[in-house]
Design an enzyme around this catalytic site. Structure first.
Site, PDB file in Angstrom:
ATOM      1  N   HIS A  17      50.505  29.437  46.513  1.00  0.00           N
ATOM      2  CA  HIS A  17      51.139  30.763  46.528  1.00  0.00           C
ATOM      3  C   HIS A  17      52.561  30.672  45.966  1.00  0.00           C
ATOM      4  O   HIS A  17      52.979  31.492  45.148  1.00  0.00           O
ATOM      5  CB  HIS A  17      51.251  31.301  47.958  1.00  0.00           C
ATOM      6  CG  HIS A  17      49.954  31.671  48.597  1.00  0.00           C
ATOM      7  ND1 HIS A  17      49.609  31.267  49.863  1.00  0.00           N
ATOM      8  CD2 HIS A  17      48.924  32.425  48.155  1.00  0.00           C
ATOM      9  CE1 HIS A  17      48.419  31.755  50.167  1.00  0.00           C
ATOM     10  NE2 HIS A  17      47.979  32.465  49.154  1.00  0.00           N
ATOM     11  N   LYS A  41      40.023  40.674  59.117  1.00  0.00           N
ATOM     12  CA  LYS A  41      40.082  39.220  59.304  1.00  0.00           C
ATOM     13  C   LYS A  41      40.694  38.887  60.659  1.00  0.00           C
ATOM     14  O   LYS A  41      41.428  39.675  61.220  1.00  0.00           O
ATOM     15  CB  LYS A  41      40.951  38.596  58.202  1.00  0.00           C
ATOM     16  CG  LYS A  41      40.333  38.662  56.816  1.00  0.00           C
ATOM     17  CD  LYS A  41      41.221  37.893  55.838  1.00  0.00           C
ATOM     18  CE  LYS A  41      40.727  38.029  54.405  1.00  0.00           C
ATOM     19  NZ  LYS A  41      41.672  37.432  53.448  1.00  0.00           N
ATOM     20  N   ARG A  90      42.703  30.777  40.314  1.00  0.00           N
ATOM     21  CA  ARG A  90      42.468  29.339  40.461  1.00  0.00           C
ATOM     22  C   ARG A  90      41.292  28.911  39.596  1.00  0.00           C
ATOM     23  O   ARG A  90      41.448  28.314  38.563  1.00  0.00           O
ATOM     24  CB  ARG A  90      42.196  29.001  41.934  1.00  0.00           C
ATOM     25  CG  ARG A  90      43.434  29.022  42.779  1.00  0.00           C
ATOM     26  CD  ARG A  90      43.115  29.115  44.233  1.00  0.00           C
ATOM     27  NE  ARG A  90      42.576  30.423  44.581  1.00  0.00           N
ATOM     28  CZ  ARG A  90      42.441  30.867  45.799  1.00  0.00           C
ATOM     29  NH1 ARG A  90      42.729  30.102  46.817  1.00  0.00           N
ATOM     30  NH2 ARG A  90      41.975  32.072  46.025  1.00  0.00           N
ATOM     31  N   SER A 128      44.642  29.060  51.717  1.00  0.00           N
ATOM     32  CA  SER A 128      45.112  29.099  53.110  1.00  0.00           C
ATOM     33  C   SER A 128      44.003  28.625  54.045  1.00  0.00           C
ATOM     34  O   SER A 128      44.255  27.962  55.053  1.00  0.00           O
ATOM     35  CB  SER A 128      45.506  30.525  53.499  1.00  0.00           C
ATOM     36  OG  SER A 128      46.566  30.970  52.707  1.00  0.00           O
TER      37      SER A 128
HETATM   38  P1  ADP Z   1      43.961  37.470  49.493  1.00  0.00           P
HETATM   39  O1  ADP Z   1      43.462  37.492  50.898  1.00  0.00           O
HETATM   40  O2  ADP Z   1      44.462  38.770  48.980  1.00  0.00           O
HETATM   41  O3  ADP Z   1      43.060  36.751  48.506  1.00  0.00           O
HETATM   42  P2  ADP Z   1      45.596  35.139  49.573  1.00  0.00           P
HETATM   43  O4  ADP Z   1      46.713  34.936  50.543  1.00  0.00           O
HETATM   44  O5  ADP Z   1      44.395  34.284  49.745  1.00  0.00           O
HETATM   45  O6  ADP Z   1      45.289  36.650  49.612  1.00  0.00           O
HETATM   46  O7  ADP Z   1      46.133  34.962  48.095  1.00  0.00           O
HETATM   47  C1  ADP Z   1      47.171  35.760  47.593  1.00  0.00           C
HETATM   48  C2  ADP Z   1      47.247  35.546  46.109  1.00  0.00           C
HETATM   49  O8  ADP Z   1      47.568  34.200  45.817  1.00  0.00           O
HETATM   50  C3  ADP Z   1      45.942  35.820  45.378  1.00  0.00           C
HETATM   51  O9  ADP Z   1      46.235  36.365  44.111  1.00  0.00           O
HETATM   52  C4  ADP Z   1      45.327  34.462  45.225  1.00  0.00           C
HETATM   53  O10 ADP Z   1      44.470  34.398  44.088  1.00  0.00           O
HETATM   54  C5  ADP Z   1      46.574  33.639  44.992  1.00  0.00           C
HETATM   55  N1  ADP Z   1      46.381  32.253  45.386  1.00  0.00           N
HETATM   56  C6  ADP Z   1      45.940  31.750  46.543  1.00  0.00           C
HETATM   57  N2  ADP Z   1      45.913  30.407  46.530  1.00  0.00           N
HETATM   58  C7  ADP Z   1      46.363  30.051  45.310  1.00  0.00           C
HETATM   59  C8  ADP Z   1      46.552  28.798  44.633  1.00  0.00           C
HETATM   60  N3  ADP Z   1      46.262  27.640  45.213  1.00  0.00           N
HETATM   61  N4  ADP Z   1      47.029  28.844  43.378  1.00  0.00           N
HETATM   62  C9  ADP Z   1      47.303  30.019  42.796  1.00  0.00           C
HETATM   63  N5  ADP Z   1      47.129  31.217  43.350  1.00  0.00           N
HETATM   64  C10 ADP Z   1      46.666  31.236  44.587  1.00  0.00           C
END
Ligand code: ADP
Length: 161
Positions: A17, A41, A90, A128
């Site tokens: 992130h 969630k 990703r 996460s």
């Molecule tokens: P959501 O529940 O909206 O998917 P996340 O917290 O999982 O939210 O992710 C928020 C943003 O960060 C999303 O655009 C996701 O694709 C991106 N993201 C999550 N993990 C990574 C990572 N390892 N590398 C790049 N982007 C990521």
């Protein structure tokens, strides 16, 4: 003035992130990281805790602020005057869902543009979900999350025991 929103659950914020937030901060004049209040969630961290962790890890980025919102992302973007949504990509597996969301948001608010940023290759497997699993099972999350988040994870897991 390009003003972008980086929305997400951030439960908790990972180095993947942070990589995207830092790229967005270099690309746009102003960036708001917006934690989505998602009732479907069952999160590990409360919204307040997730906002606090994000503020800690984004403190070095002067054009980034952190907020949370309930409801539609396009409504939040419109009311704040943001024209850009930034999402991280990703693997190919992210694509289908992200395309659906981007087209839906464009239908709801035609002026909004979704911009995708490629993660650093070293974070391409990181989520996460993976971080929570490792931490709950007693493994090391060194290098996967910022140091301050490591402390929050430790505290949270001690409280659960
Ligand atoms: P959501 O529940 O909206 O998917 P996340 O917290 O999982 O939210 O992710 C928020 C943003 O960060 C999303 O655009 C996701 O694709 C991106 N993201 C999550 N993990 C990574 C990572 N390892 N590398 C790049 N982007 C990521």
């Amino acid at each position: 003035m390009p003003y972008a929103i980086v929305p997400g659950s951030f439960d908790p914020v990972t180095n993947g992130h942070l990589d995207i937030i830092e790229r967005a901060s270099r690309t746009f004049d102003h960036v708001t990281v917006a934690v989505v209040v998602n009732r479907a969630k069952s999160p590990m961290f409360t919204i307040q805790e997730r906002v606090e962790m994000l503020r800690e890890v984004c403190a070095h980025l002067s054009n980034v602020d952190v907020d949370s919102f309930d409801g539609l992302l396009v409504d939040y973007a419109r009311s704040h005057g943001a024209g850009i949504i930034v999402r991280g990509l990703r693997a190919v597996s992210d694509f289908e869902y992200e395309l659906q969301m981007a087209l839906t948001n464009r239908r709801l608010l035609p002026d909004i543009e979704t911009v995708f940023m490629m993660t650093g290759a070293e974070y391409s497997y990181l989520s996460s979900n993976i971080v929570r699993e490792i931490a709950l099972l007693g493994g090391s999350v060194e290098g996967l999350v910022p140091d301050s988040v490591k402390q929050h994870l430790r505290q949270k897991i001690l409280l659960k025991q």
